[in-house]
Scaffold this active site. Structure first.
Site, short mmCIF file in Angstrom:
data_model
loop_
_atom_site.label_atom_id
_atom_site.label_comp_id
_atom_site.label_asym_id
_atom_site.label_seq_id
_atom_site.Cartn_x
_atom_site.Cartn_y
_atom_site.Cartn_z
N HIS A 3 0.86 -1.20 0.00
CA HIS A 3 0.00 0.00 0.00
C HIS A 3 0.89 1.24 0.00
O HIS A 3 1.47 1.62 1.01
CB HIS A 3 -0.91 0.01 1.22
CG HIS A 3 -1.90 1.14 1.22
ND1 HIS A 3 -3.26 0.98 1.33
CD2 HIS A 3 -1.72 2.49 1.11
CE1 HIS A 3 -3.87 2.15 1.30
NE2 HIS A 3 -2.95 3.09 1.16
N HIS A 23 1.40 5.28 -2.30
CA HIS A 23 0.85 6.24 -3.28
C HIS A 23 2.02 6.83 -4.07
O HIS A 23 2.53 7.89 -3.74
CB HIS A 23 0.07 7.35 -2.58
CG HIS A 23 -1.14 6.86 -1.86
ND1 HIS A 23 -2.43 7.04 -2.34
CD2 HIS A 23 -1.27 6.16 -0.69
CE1 HIS A 23 -3.29 6.48 -1.49
NE2 HIS A 23 -2.62 5.95 -0.49
N GLN A 64 -9.53 9.49 -4.79
CA GLN A 64 -9.11 10.28 -3.62
C GLN A 64 -10.18 11.25 -3.13
O GLN A 64 -10.34 11.48 -1.94
CB GLN A 64 -7.83 11.07 -3.98
CG GLN A 64 -7.33 12.00 -2.89
CD GLN A 64 -6.66 11.27 -1.75
OE1 GLN A 64 -5.53 10.78 -1.87
NE2 GLN A 64 -7.34 11.17 -0.62
N HIS A 101 -9.62 2.15 0.76
CA HIS A 101 -9.30 2.97 1.93
C HIS A 101 -10.60 3.02 2.75
O HIS A 101 -11.56 3.67 2.34
CB HIS A 101 -8.91 4.39 1.52
CG HIS A 101 -7.52 4.52 1.00
ND1 HIS A 101 -7.09 3.92 -0.15
CD2 HIS A 101 -6.45 5.20 1.50
CE1 HIS A 101 -5.82 4.22 -0.35
NE2 HIS A 101 -5.41 5.01 0.63
N GLU A 130 -10.72 5.38 7.40
CA GLU A 130 -9.43 5.96 7.80
C GLU A 130 -9.71 7.25 8.58
O GLU A 130 -9.56 8.36 8.08
CB GLU A 130 -8.54 6.24 6.58
CG GLU A 130 -7.13 6.63 6.99
CD GLU A 130 -6.24 6.99 5.80
OE1 GLU A 130 -6.75 7.01 4.66
OE2 GLU A 130 -5.06 7.26 6.02
N ASP A 170 2.47 3.42 2.91
CA ASP A 170 1.46 4.41 2.51
C ASP A 170 2.06 5.61 1.78
O ASP A 170 1.67 5.93 0.66
CB ASP A 170 0.63 4.87 3.71
CG ASP A 170 -0.76 5.36 3.33
OD1 ASP A 170 -1.09 5.32 2.13
OD2 ASP A 170 -1.51 5.78 4.22
N TRP A 190 0.73 13.87 3.18
CA TRP A 190 0.22 13.18 4.37
C TRP A 190 1.31 12.78 5.35
O TRP A 190 1.05 12.53 6.52
CB TRP A 190 -0.59 11.95 3.94
CG TRP A 190 -1.80 12.32 3.16
CD1 TRP A 190 -3.02 12.66 3.67
CD2 TRP A 190 -1.91 12.46 1.74
NE1 TRP A 190 -3.87 13.00 2.65
CE2 TRP A 190 -3.22 12.88 1.46
CE3 TRP A 190 -1.02 12.25 0.68
CZ2 TRP A 190 -3.68 13.11 0.16
CZ3 TRP A 190 -1.46 12.48 -0.61
CH2 TRP A 190 -2.78 12.90 -0.87
FE FE2 Z 1 -3.38 5.21 1.43
#
Ligand code: FE2
Length: 414
Positions: A59, A61, A154, A212, A215, A311, A317
């Site tokens: 996982h 991005h 997203q 997702h 979260e 991630d 993030w």
């Molecule tokens: Fe993610």
């Protein structure tokens, strides 16, 4: 090179010689004694250290990697400000920019022994230019690692203009998995309908699913029960993954006892991103402050497949990260109270076999006869010792060829 001598294998006693031919493992032979190192560059001496199947990053991005601070930093440290920052950066993305950052991040991952990666790619973008760039990256990086691409909405499916059409177009362009973000949709009803939509889409096109899901620290975010129930009804089991599920860390025990029943019936996979979640969650708490992770040990003890992932690497993030999945495992085991003896003996499962199962790698993964000669030599002789010493993959072999070497530096007291 075509063999490794003096290799230690997980869950086996003694030493082994592993041989391969034409990129496939052709023999795994127990050694009665330790063999002397050979002056032959086709033979690698493992010196009694572990040889394992490659690390897996299930996982990440890649499309957002290496963009932290562009055009502004996430000052609150929340997931939702991260999404706002990304929306601004997204307006500046170009085809070449996406590919350059993705390839640079892939090199970081490969340098830490990762050969299988699942990346989410934002498809809430008219024209899907980023996805098209990432589909090129998937082909271009094959000699380094295998890349699965998830169509990731997203900014929502139901809450974003033409969200359903963009998801459908992404699947037709050739993504490997269908994603979702039900807790981000504007209403509970939209979240539920987004799950039904994405599961139908995946089923119709024979794709994997990775959502997702929940979260947030909001204990009323309960889309996992919907995802699990649809998974059960459709019989899609191990082809479905729930990522994050951090709200489960805030559910009460009475609700969880009911929830776990359907989770077991569904048999879906779970991915926890411990460094990301402990950074992003708990942001609305004073004290006591929640850890913001899903119930990793409880899911594991219930027989469900759980793995750890990074991630983010230097994105809106999460401002840190270097591709080292052992660092994530280390953090995850600490945060989840999983430093007991038994957990330490099998710790690498959470970044190898469990992740391979979530990615449905099946016969393409593992140290076994006839499987691809993809393997790592580690700097330690056990899971426990690798963690204790903050060790590394020191050699990475892919299709029988060395693709990474990491010289081990030794400190000397003077
Ligand atoms: Fe993610």
């Amino acid at each position: 090179m075509h063999s490794i001598i003096n290799a230690r294998l997980r869950r086996c006693s003694g030493l082994f010689t592993i041989q391969w031919l034409d990129g496939q493992i052709s023999a795994i032979t127990p050694q009665p004694d330790r063999l002397a190192a050979q002056a032959d560059d086709r033979v690698l001496d493992a010196q009694g250290h572990l040889v394992i199947a490659p690390f897996v990053e299930p996982h990440i991005h890649l499309d957002a990697a290496l963009t932290a601070g562009e055009p502004r930093w996430n000052q609150s440290g929340t997931l939702f400000e991260g999404i706002e920052c990304w929306a601004e950066r997204k307006a500046m993305v170009t085809h070449e920019d996406t590919k350059r950052r993705a390839h640079e991040t892939i090199r970081m991952l490969a340098m830490h022994g990762i050969q299988h990666v699942r990346t989410h790619v934002d498809v809430t973008e008219p024209g899907l230019a980023t996805l098209k760039a990432m589909l090129e990256v998937r082909d271009e990086c094959r000699s380094t690692l295998d890349l699965q691409i998830v169509a990731f909405p997203q900014e929502g499916i139901e809450s974003f203009a033409n969200g359903r059409a963009l998801m459908t177009e992404a699947v037709e362009l050739g993504v490997d998995a269908v994603g979702g973000i039900p807790h981000f949709e504007n209403t509970r009803e939209q979240g539920v309908s987004s799950v039904h939509f994405l599961m139908d889409l995946a089923e119709r096109h024979g794709r994997l699913v990775d959502v997702h899901c929940d979260e947030t620290d909001d204990p009323s975010s309960r889309f996992l029960e919907v995802l699990a129930e649809v998974t059960r009804v459709k019989g899609m089991g191990a082809r479905v993954t729930a990522s994050h599920t951090t709200a489960m860390g805030s559910y009460d025990n009475a609700y969880c006892s009911k929830l776990f029943r359907v989770l077991r019936q569904a048999g879906l996979n779970f991915i926890s991103c411990p460094t990301e979640s402990i950074h992003l969650q708990g942001r609305f708490d004073t004290y006591p402050k929640r850890r913001g992770l899903t119930r990793v040990p409880e899911l594991d003890r219930a027989g469900l497949n759980v793995c750890f992932a990074q991630d983010s690497i230097v994105d809106p993030w999460y401002p840190l990260g270097n591709g080292n999945i052992v660092r994530i495992l280390d953090a995850g085991l600490h945060i989840c109270h999983m430093l007991g003896y038994e957990d330490l003996q099998r710790a690498l499962d959470f970044v190898t076999d469990h992740s391979a199962k979530a990615m449905a790698l099946d016969e393409r993964y593992g140290i076994a006869l006839g499987r691809p000669a993809n393997m790592l030599l580690l700097s330690a002789d056990s899971d426990h010792e690798l963690l204790r010493t903050q060790g590394h993959a020191v050699v990475s072999i892919r299709h029988g060829r060395v693709i990474m070497r990491r010289p081990v530096a030794e400190a000397v007291l003077v």
